[in-house]
Design a protein around this motif. Structure first.
Motif, mmCIF file in Angstrom:
data_model
loop_
_atom_site.group_PDB
_atom_site.id
_atom_site.type_symbol
_atom_site.label_atom_id
_atom_site.label_comp_id
_atom_site.label_asym_id
_atom_site.label_seq_id
_atom_site.Cartn_x
_atom_site.Cartn_y
_atom_site.Cartn_z
ATOM 1 N N ARG A 1 64.074 42.634 -0.264
ATOM 2 C CA ARG A 1 63.142 41.983 0.664
ATOM 3 C C ARG A 1 62.850 40.544 0.231
ATOM 4 O O ARG A 1 62.668 40.268 -0.955
ATOM 5 C CB ARG A 1 61.856 42.819 0.792
ATOM 6 C CG ARG A 1 62.143 44.222 1.349
ATOM 7 C CD ARG A 1 60.889 45.066 1.525
ATOM 8 N NE ARG A 1 60.137 44.726 2.716
ATOM 9 C CZ ARG A 1 60.311 45.300 3.911
ATOM 10 N NH1 ARG A 1 61.206 46.264 4.055
ATOM 11 N NH2 ARG A 1 59.583 44.936 4.939
ATOM 12 N N ASP B 1 64.679 47.990 -0.690
ATOM 13 C CA ASP B 1 64.268 48.979 0.304
ATOM 14 C C ASP B 1 65.486 49.622 0.967
ATOM 15 O O ASP B 1 66.472 48.938 1.261
ATOM 16 C CB ASP B 1 63.420 48.251 1.365
ATOM 17 C CG ASP B 1 62.773 49.186 2.372
ATOM 18 O OD1 ASP B 1 62.674 50.400 2.096
ATOM 19 O OD2 ASP B 1 62.356 48.691 3.444
ATOM 20 N N ARG C 1 52.176 39.886 6.848
ATOM 21 C CA ARG C 1 52.397 41.239 7.379
ATOM 22 C C ARG C 1 53.260 42.012 6.391
ATOM 23 O O ARG C 1 54.258 41.507 5.893
ATOM 24 C CB ARG C 1 53.103 41.164 8.720
ATOM 25 C CG ARG C 1 53.522 42.538 9.277
ATOM 26 C CD ARG C 1 54.870 43.019 8.743
ATOM 27 N NE ARG C 1 55.163 44.387 9.161
ATOM 28 C CZ ARG C 1 56.305 45.013 8.905
ATOM 29 N NH1 ARG C 1 57.257 44.414 8.229
ATOM 30 N NH2 ARG C 1 56.488 46.256 9.299
ATOM 31 N N SER D 1 62.279 53.767 6.596
ATOM 32 C CA SER D 1 62.405 53.109 5.296
ATOM 33 C C SER D 1 61.649 53.951 4.277
ATOM 34 O O SER D 1 60.729 54.702 4.618
ATOM 35 C CB SER D 1 61.810 51.701 5.397
ATOM 36 O OG SER D 1 60.993 51.391 4.301
ATOM 37 N N ASP E 1 57.308 53.123 13.962
ATOM 38 C CA ASP E 1 57.667 54.050 12.880
ATOM 39 C C ASP E 1 56.705 55.224 12.752
ATOM 40 O O ASP E 1 57.124 56.356 12.511
ATOM 41 C CB ASP E 1 57.682 53.293 11.542
ATOM 42 C CG ASP E 1 58.964 52.512 11.369
ATOM 43 O OD1 ASP E 1 60.024 52.987 11.804
ATOM 44 O OD2 ASP E 1 58.904 51.409 10.789
ATOM 45 N N TYR F 1 66.835 53.077 3.743
ATOM 46 C CA TYR F 1 66.452 54.026 4.787
ATOM 47 C C TYR F 1 66.905 55.427 4.403
ATOM 48 O O TYR F 1 68.081 55.635 4.067
ATOM 49 C CB TYR F 1 67.133 53.669 6.113
ATOM 50 C CG TYR F 1 66.557 52.455 6.793
ATOM 51 C CD1 TYR F 1 65.369 52.539 7.513
ATOM 52 C CD2 TYR F 1 67.192 51.218 6.725
ATOM 53 C CE1 TYR F 1 64.828 51.433 8.155
ATOM 54 C CE2 TYR F 1 66.654 50.099 7.363
ATOM 55 C CZ TYR F 1 65.479 50.222 8.081
ATOM 56 O OH TYR F 1 64.950 49.134 8.710
ATOM 57 N N PHE G 1 56.827 47.661 12.399
ATOM 58 C CA PHE G 1 57.843 46.629 12.644
ATOM 59 C C PHE G 1 57.896 46.238 14.124
ATOM 60 O O PHE G 1 58.176 45.088 14.465
ATOM 61 C CB PHE G 1 59.225 47.097 12.169
ATOM 62 C CG PHE G 1 60.235 45.993 12.194
ATOM 63 C CD1 PHE G 1 60.070 44.863 11.399
ATOM 64 C CD2 PHE G 1 61.325 46.043 13.040
ATOM 65 C CE1 PHE G 1 60.989 43.811 11.434
ATOM 66 C CE2 PHE G 1 62.247 45.008 13.085
ATOM 67 C CZ PHE G 1 62.080 43.891 12.281
ATOM 68 N N ASN H 1 61.042 40.713 4.594
ATOM 69 C CA ASN H 1 62.097 41.623 5.036
ATOM 70 C C ASN H 1 63.428 41.149 4.483
ATOM 71 O O ASN H 1 63.581 39.975 4.159
ATOM 72 C CB ASN H 1 62.163 41.646 6.580
ATOM 73 C CG ASN H 1 61.690 42.972 7.159
ATOM 74 O OD1 ASN H 1 62.221 44.021 6.826
ATOM 75 N ND2 ASN H 1 60.681 42.907 8.007
ATOM 76 N N ASN I 1 68.570 48.967 3.449
ATOM 77 C CA ASN I 1 67.809 47.959 4.200
ATOM 78 C C ASN I 1 68.078 46.628 3.495
ATOM 79 O O ASN I 1 68.593 45.699 4.095
ATOM 80 C CB ASN I 1 66.324 48.339 4.244
ATOM 81 C CG ASN I 1 65.533 47.428 5.188
ATOM 82 O OD1 ASN I 1 66.065 46.471 5.730
ATOM 83 N ND2 ASN I 1 64.254 47.712 5.372
ATOM 84 N N PRO J 1 54.819 46.296 5.852
ATOM 85 C CA PRO J 1 54.926 47.575 6.575
ATOM 86 C C PRO J 1 53.693 48.449 6.352
ATOM 87 O O PRO J 1 52.843 48.147 5.501
ATOM 88 C CB PRO J 1 56.178 48.214 5.965
ATOM 89 C CG PRO J 1 56.961 47.075 5.409
ATOM 90 C CD PRO J 1 55.939 46.087 4.933
ATOM 91 N N ASN K 1 64.092 51.885 14.164
ATOM 92 C CA ASN K 1 63.273 50.706 14.468
ATOM 93 C C ASN K 1 64.066 49.398 14.542
ATOM 94 O O ASN K 1 63.471 48.332 14.578
ATOM 95 C CB ASN K 1 62.128 50.587 13.451
ATOM 96 C CG ASN K 1 62.612 50.296 12.023
ATOM 97 O OD1 ASN K 1 63.814 50.176 11.778
ATOM 98 N ND2 ASN K 1 61.680 50.189 11.092
ATOM 99 N N LEU K 2 65.397 49.470 14.565
ATOM 100 C CA LEU K 2 66.172 48.232 14.453
ATOM 101 C C LEU K 2 66.975 47.907 15.711
ATOM 102 O O LEU K 2 67.411 48.806 16.427
ATOM 103 C CB LEU K 2 67.128 48.329 13.257
ATOM 104 C CG LEU K 2 66.430 48.374 11.893
ATOM 105 C CD1 LEU K 2 67.448 48.492 10.781
ATOM 106 C CD2 LEU K 2 65.553 47.145 11.679
ATOM 107 N N ILE L 1 67.744 41.678 8.512
ATOM 108 C CA ILE L 1 66.721 41.961 9.531
ATOM 109 C C ILE L 1 66.145 40.659 10.090
ATOM 110 O O ILE L 1 65.923 40.525 11.288
ATOM 111 C CB ILE L 1 65.615 42.856 8.943
ATOM 112 C CG1 ILE L 1 66.173 44.271 8.790
ATOM 113 C CG2 ILE L 1 64.362 42.836 9.814
ATOM 114 C CD1 ILE L 1 65.169 45.350 8.585
HETATM 115 O O1 X2X Z 1 59.072 47.333 8.892
HETATM 116 C C1 X2X Z 1 59.879 46.689 8.200
HETATM 117 O O2 X2X Z 1 59.598 45.613 7.694
HETATM 118 C C2 X2X Z 1 61.257 47.257 7.966
HETATM 119 C C3 X2X Z 1 62.093 47.082 9.221
HETATM 120 O O3 X2X Z 1 61.880 46.608 6.906
HETATM 121 C C4 X2X Z 1 61.097 48.685 7.625
HETATM 122 O O4 X2X Z 1 61.611 49.555 8.267
HETATM 123 C C5 X2X Z 1 60.245 48.958 6.451
#
Ligand code: X2X
Length: 339
Positions: A157, A243, A178, A98, A80, A245, A201, A218, A154, A180, A41-42, A222
Motif C-alpha cells: 500500500r 495486503d 481514508r 482484503s 465490502d 485478498y 472502497f 492503496n 492486492n 479501509p 470491490n474492484l 488500484i
Molecule cells: O478498500 C481498499 O482500500 C482496498 C480496495 O484496498 C481493499 O479492498 C482493502
C-alpha cells in the motif's frame, strides 16, 4: 439468390412435419446444477477480475456446465461490509475480501497487514503459502467460510494526497486520510499522527473528490484502475502494508459441491490466483510511469521515516497483544523480530 420473406418462411415451416420443426430449434443449454455468485470491490480491468473470469470460464468447461460462476465486480452488490454479510448468509457464494476487511470478522486475518511486516514478495508468499497463511485459513473456517489455499495479491500500500506532498512521516500530522474498514489501519495511522477515517472502497473516489478526506492509501494498480489519480496529486511510496485478498466461499455452498467438482473449482481458482500475483508484480513495475504521466507526483523517500515513527508509537506492542503470542511468533518466524 432466393429472397426469404416472412410469408415464404411460414409456408416452408408449415410444409415440414411437426417433428422436424422441433429438432430444428437449437437445443437450449440446460441450467447449471450449481449457479454461484461471486462479488468483489474492484473494477473489471483489475487483474483480480480478469483472472477470476478466466477461472470461471475454465470451471464451466471442466465441469461440463455443472458449475457456473457469475461475477459481480466493482461493488455492484454493495460495499465490502455488505458483501461480507452476504457471503456469510449465502446471498452470494464467493467473495474476495482484503485481509483488512475479513479481519472485522476474523481478527487474526489482519496479521499480514502489520506495518512493515514484509519487505518483499519472497517474504510475503513464503508466509502466506506457509504456516502463517494456514493459521489464518483455519481461523476463517471457524466462521463457516471456506478460504481457498492461495491468497490473491492486492499489493504494497502507498499513500496519496491532494493538498501537499508527503515526503516524510511528519507530513502525516493531522492528515485526514481514508483507510479501509479496519481497526488495524485506524490504529496504524493514529500511530503515524494522522487523522484516519474508515470508509468502504465503494465510497473512496467520491470522498476524495468532495474533499471529505484529503488522502488515502492503496497499492498502485488500484490507484490506476480506480482512477484515483484524477482526485489525488501526490503519491508517496511508503510500502507500509502488504495486503492480499482471501478468495472465500460460503461454507454450505462449498460443502454442497461433490468432491470431483470441488477439486476442479479449487484448482482453477488457486491457479488463477498464482497468475494474478504475477500480473500485480508486473503492474507494480510498469504503472509508476503511467501514473506520473497522468499527473501524480511520486515521492520515493518517505518509507523509512514512517517505519521509525511507527516504532516509537505504541502500535507494535498493542498489536502483538491483540494477535497473541502464537500468531505473532508465526509472523516473526517468517521475517525475524519486528520491533
Ligand atoms: O478498500 C481498499 O482500500 C482496498 C480496495 O484496498 C481493499 O479492498 C482493502
Amino acid at each position: 439468390m432466393q429472397k426469404i420473406t416472412r410469408r415464404g418462411a411460414l409456408r416452408t415451416l408449415s410444409a415440414l412435419p411437426a417433428a422436424s420443426i422441433v429438432t430444428a430449434i437449437p437445443r437450449i443449454a440446460h441450467a447449471a446444477e450449481f449457479s454461484y455468485k461471486y462479488g468483489n470491490n474492484l473494477p473489471l480491468s483489475h487483474p483480480l477480475n480478469v483472472r477470476s473470469q478466466e477461472a470461471a470460464d475454465r470451471i464451466a468447461k471442466e465441469t461440463d456446465g455443472r458449475v457456473e460462476i457469475k461475477i459481480f465486480p466493482n461493488n455492484q452488490l454493495g460495499g465490502d461490509t455488505d458483501m461480507l454479510a452476504q457471503v456469510r448468509s449465502g446471498g452470494i457464494e464467493f467473495f474476495t475480501p482484503s485481509a483488512l476487511v475479513i479481519a472485522t470478522l476474523v481478527p487474526v486475518a489482519a496479521i499480514n497487514a502489520v506495518g512493515f511486516a514484509f519487505s518483499d514478495y519472497s517474504q510475503v508468499w513464503s508466509a502466506m503459502d506457509g504456516k502463517l497463511g494456514a493459521h489464518v485459513r483455519d481461523a476463517i473456517s471457524k466462521s463457516r467460510l471456506y478460504a481457498f489455499e492461495k491468497m490473491w495479491d492486492n499489493g504494497f500500500r502507498q499513500t496519496t494526497s491532494s493538498k501537499a506532498p508527503i515526503t516524510a512521516a511528519k507530513d502525516m500530522d493531522g492528515l485526514k486520510i481514508r483507510v479501509p474498514v479496519s481497526p488495524l489501519s485506524i490504529s496504524m495511522f493514529k500511530g503515524l499522527g494522522a487523522s484516519p477515517a474508515s470508509l468502504q472502497f465503494s465510497e473512496v473516489y467520491s470522498a476524495l473528490q468532495t474533499k471529505i478526506v484529503d488522502a488515502q492509501e492503496n497499492p498502485l494498480p488500484i490507484i490506476q484502475v480506480a482512477k484515483l489519480y484524477e482526485v489525488q496529486k501526490f503519491c508517496s511510496l511508503t510500502n507500509h502494508i502488504w495486503d492480499g485478498y482471501w478468495f472465500i466461499a460460503n461454507g454450505r455452498a462449498w460443502e454442497a459441491l461433490p468432491a470431483d467438482l470441488k477439486t476442479i473449482v479449487a484448482r482453477a481458482i488457486n491457479e488463477a490466483g498464482l497468475k494474478q500475483r504475477d500480473d500485480i508484480k508486473k503492474l507494480n513495475e510498469s504503472v509508476v510511469g503511467d501514473l506520473e504521466a497522468k499527473g501524480l507526483t511520486i515521492n520515493r523517500r518517505a518509507a523509512e521515516t514512517f517505519r521509525a515513527k511507527l516504532r516509537e508509537s505504541s502500535f507494535y506492542g498493542e498489536w502483538k497483544g491483540r494477535f497473541g503470542p502464537e500468531a505473532w511468533a508465526l509472523l516473526e518466524g517468517t521475517r525475524g523480530k519486528l520491533a
